[in-house]
Design a protein around this motif. Structure first.
Motif, short mmCIF file in Angstrom:
data_model
loop_
_atom_site.label_atom_id
_atom_site.label_comp_id
_atom_site.label_asym_id
_atom_site.label_seq_id
_atom_site.Cartn_x
_atom_site.Cartn_y
_atom_site.Cartn_z
N ASP A 197 71.05 11.60 13.24
CA ASP A 197 69.83 11.23 13.96
C ASP A 197 69.94 9.79 14.47
OD1 ASP A 197 67.19 10.49 14.71
OD2 ASP A 197 66.34 11.92 13.28
N MET A 198 70.26 9.66 15.75
CA MET A 198 70.47 8.32 16.32
C MET A 198 69.20 7.46 16.31
SD MET A 198 73.60 8.17 16.63
CE MET A 198 73.87 6.63 17.46
N GLU A 199 68.04 8.08 16.43
CA GLU A 199 66.79 7.31 16.38
C GLU A 199 66.62 6.67 15.00
OE1 GLU A 199 63.50 9.79 17.54
OE2 GLU A 199 64.48 10.32 19.42
N ILE A 200 66.88 7.45 13.96
CA ILE A 200 66.79 6.92 12.59
C ILE A 200 67.88 5.87 12.37
CG2 ILE A 200 67.06 7.48 10.14
CD1 ILE A 200 64.41 8.49 11.14
N ARG A 201 69.07 6.14 12.87
CA ARG A 201 70.19 5.22 12.68
C ARG A 201 69.87 3.83 13.23
NH1 ARG A 201 76.51 6.32 14.30
NH2 ARG A 201 77.34 4.45 13.33
N GLN A 202 69.28 3.77 14.41
CA GLN A 202 68.91 2.48 14.99
C GLN A 202 67.59 1.97 14.40
OE1 GLN A 202 71.01 0.64 16.70
NE2 GLN A 202 72.41 2.36 16.46
N GLY A 203 66.66 2.90 14.22
CA GLY A 203 65.33 2.52 13.74
C GLY A 203 65.31 1.92 12.35
N ILE A 204 66.19 2.40 11.46
CA ILE A 204 66.20 1.90 10.09
C ILE A 204 66.62 0.43 10.05
CG2 ILE A 204 68.55 2.65 9.50
CD1 ILE A 204 65.43 2.69 7.20
N LYS A 205 67.47 0.03 10.97
CA LYS A 205 67.91 -1.36 11.03
C LYS A 205 66.76 -2.29 11.40
CE LYS A 205 72.59 0.04 12.24
NZ LYS A 205 73.65 0.01 13.25
N ALA A 206 65.92 -1.83 12.32
CA ALA A 206 64.75 -2.62 12.71
C ALA A 206 63.69 -2.57 11.62
CB ALA A 206 64.17 -2.08 14.02
N TYR A 207 63.53 -1.40 11.00
CA TYR A 207 62.52 -1.20 9.96
C TYR A 207 62.72 -2.17 8.80
CZ TYR A 207 59.55 1.46 6.68
OH TYR A 207 58.59 1.84 5.79
N SER A 208 63.97 -2.31 8.37
CA SER A 208 64.27 -3.16 7.21
C SER A 208 64.69 -4.57 7.62
CB SER A 208 65.43 -2.54 6.43
OG SER A 208 66.60 -2.50 7.25
N ASP A 209 64.94 -4.77 8.92
CA ASP A 209 65.49 -6.02 9.40
C ASP A 209 66.83 -6.30 8.71
OD1 ASP A 209 65.54 -8.19 11.10
OD2 ASP A 209 64.51 -9.52 9.70
N TRP A 210 67.61 -5.22 8.55
CA TRP A 210 68.92 -5.29 7.89
C TRP A 210 69.92 -4.59 8.81
CZ3 TRP A 210 70.17 -8.02 3.71
CH2 TRP A 210 71.37 -7.76 3.05
N PRO A 211 71.04 -5.24 9.17
CA PRO A 211 71.90 -4.72 10.23
C PRO A 211 72.85 -3.58 9.86
CG PRO A 211 72.79 -6.78 9.41
CD PRO A 211 71.49 -6.55 8.68
N THR A 212 73.02 -3.32 8.57
CA THR A 212 74.06 -2.36 8.18
C THR A 212 73.51 -1.17 7.40
OG1 THR A 212 74.52 -3.60 6.15
CG2 THR A 212 75.85 -4.14 8.09
N ILE A 213 74.33 -0.15 7.32
CA ILE A 213 74.04 1.07 6.56
C ILE A 213 75.20 1.25 5.61
CG2 ILE A 213 73.83 3.59 6.82
CD1 ILE A 213 72.61 2.90 9.65
N PRO A 214 75.00 1.60 4.36
CA PRO A 214 73.79 2.19 3.79
C PRO A 214 72.68 1.18 3.48
CG PRO A 214 75.49 2.00 2.11
CD PRO A 214 76.12 1.56 3.41
N GLN A 215 71.49 1.77 3.29
CA GLN A 215 70.32 0.99 2.88
C GLN A 215 69.60 1.74 1.77
OE1 GLN A 215 67.71 -0.19 6.06
NE2 GLN A 215 69.38 -0.92 7.32
N LEU A 216 69.25 1.01 0.71
CA LEU A 216 68.59 1.60 -0.44
C LEU A 216 67.13 1.19 -0.50
CD1 LEU A 216 68.88 3.19 -3.16
CD2 LEU A 216 69.29 0.95 -4.23
N TYR A 217 66.27 2.18 -0.75
CA TYR A 217 64.84 1.95 -0.95
C TYR A 217 64.45 2.50 -2.31
CZ TYR A 217 64.38 0.71 3.94
OH TYR A 217 64.51 0.08 5.14
N VAL A 218 63.66 1.73 -3.05
CA VAL A 218 63.14 2.17 -4.34
C VAL A 218 61.63 2.03 -4.30
CG1 VAL A 218 63.10 1.74 -6.83
CG2 VAL A 218 65.25 1.48 -5.55
N LYS A 219 60.95 3.15 -4.50
CA LYS A 219 59.48 3.20 -4.46
C LYS A 219 58.94 2.58 -3.17
CE LYS A 219 58.51 4.92 -8.66
NZ LYS A 219 57.42 5.69 -9.17
N GLY A 220 59.61 2.91 -2.05
CA GLY A 220 59.15 2.46 -0.75
C GLY A 220 59.57 1.05 -0.35
N GLU A 221 60.25 0.34 -1.26
CA GLU A 221 60.64 -1.04 -0.98
C GLU A 221 62.13 -1.12 -0.71
OE1 GLU A 221 59.34 -3.96 -3.85
OE2 GLU A 221 57.52 -2.82 -4.23
#
Length: 114
Positions: free
Chosen positions: A59-83
């Protein structure tokens, strides 16, 4: 009419709040598509926690969107309890220091089922 960024951000918000622990990664837990995602899965397995995952390659929208959402440029990204916790390197540092397991226990995340 909602714009694509807002829609993607809302989708991501739903995903990160759906499970106690969510990993945005390249590939799947059984077939990670990069070394960093593979290492993130190994760390979560060692922590023995249940987690959801999102294959950003599907999902390219999620791939780009997650970087903006977290303000973090790389993947993987870990979230715990929404944080947002961090990426692969931060996960590794926290795991080695015992901080990641401590965080999982403090947040009372669900354990992995055998």
């Amino acid at each position: 009419m909602t714009d694509l960024k807002t829609e993607t951000s809302e989708r991501i918000s739903e995903i990160v709040n759906k499970d106690d622990v969510v990993l945005f990664m390249k590939g799947t837990p059984l077939f990670p598509q990069c070394g960093f995602s593979s290492r993130a899965i190994a760390i979560l397995d060692h922590c023995n926690v249940a987690f959801g995952s999102v294959d950003v390659l599907q999902d390219m929208e999620i791939r780009q969107g997650i970087k903006a959402y977290s303000d973090w440029p790389t993947i993987p990204q870990l979230y715990v309890k929404g944080e947002f916790v961090g990426g692969s390197d931060i996960m590794m540092e926290m795991f080695e220091d015992g901080e990641l397991l401590q965080l999982m226990n403090e947040k009372q995340v669900a354990k992995a089922e055998d």
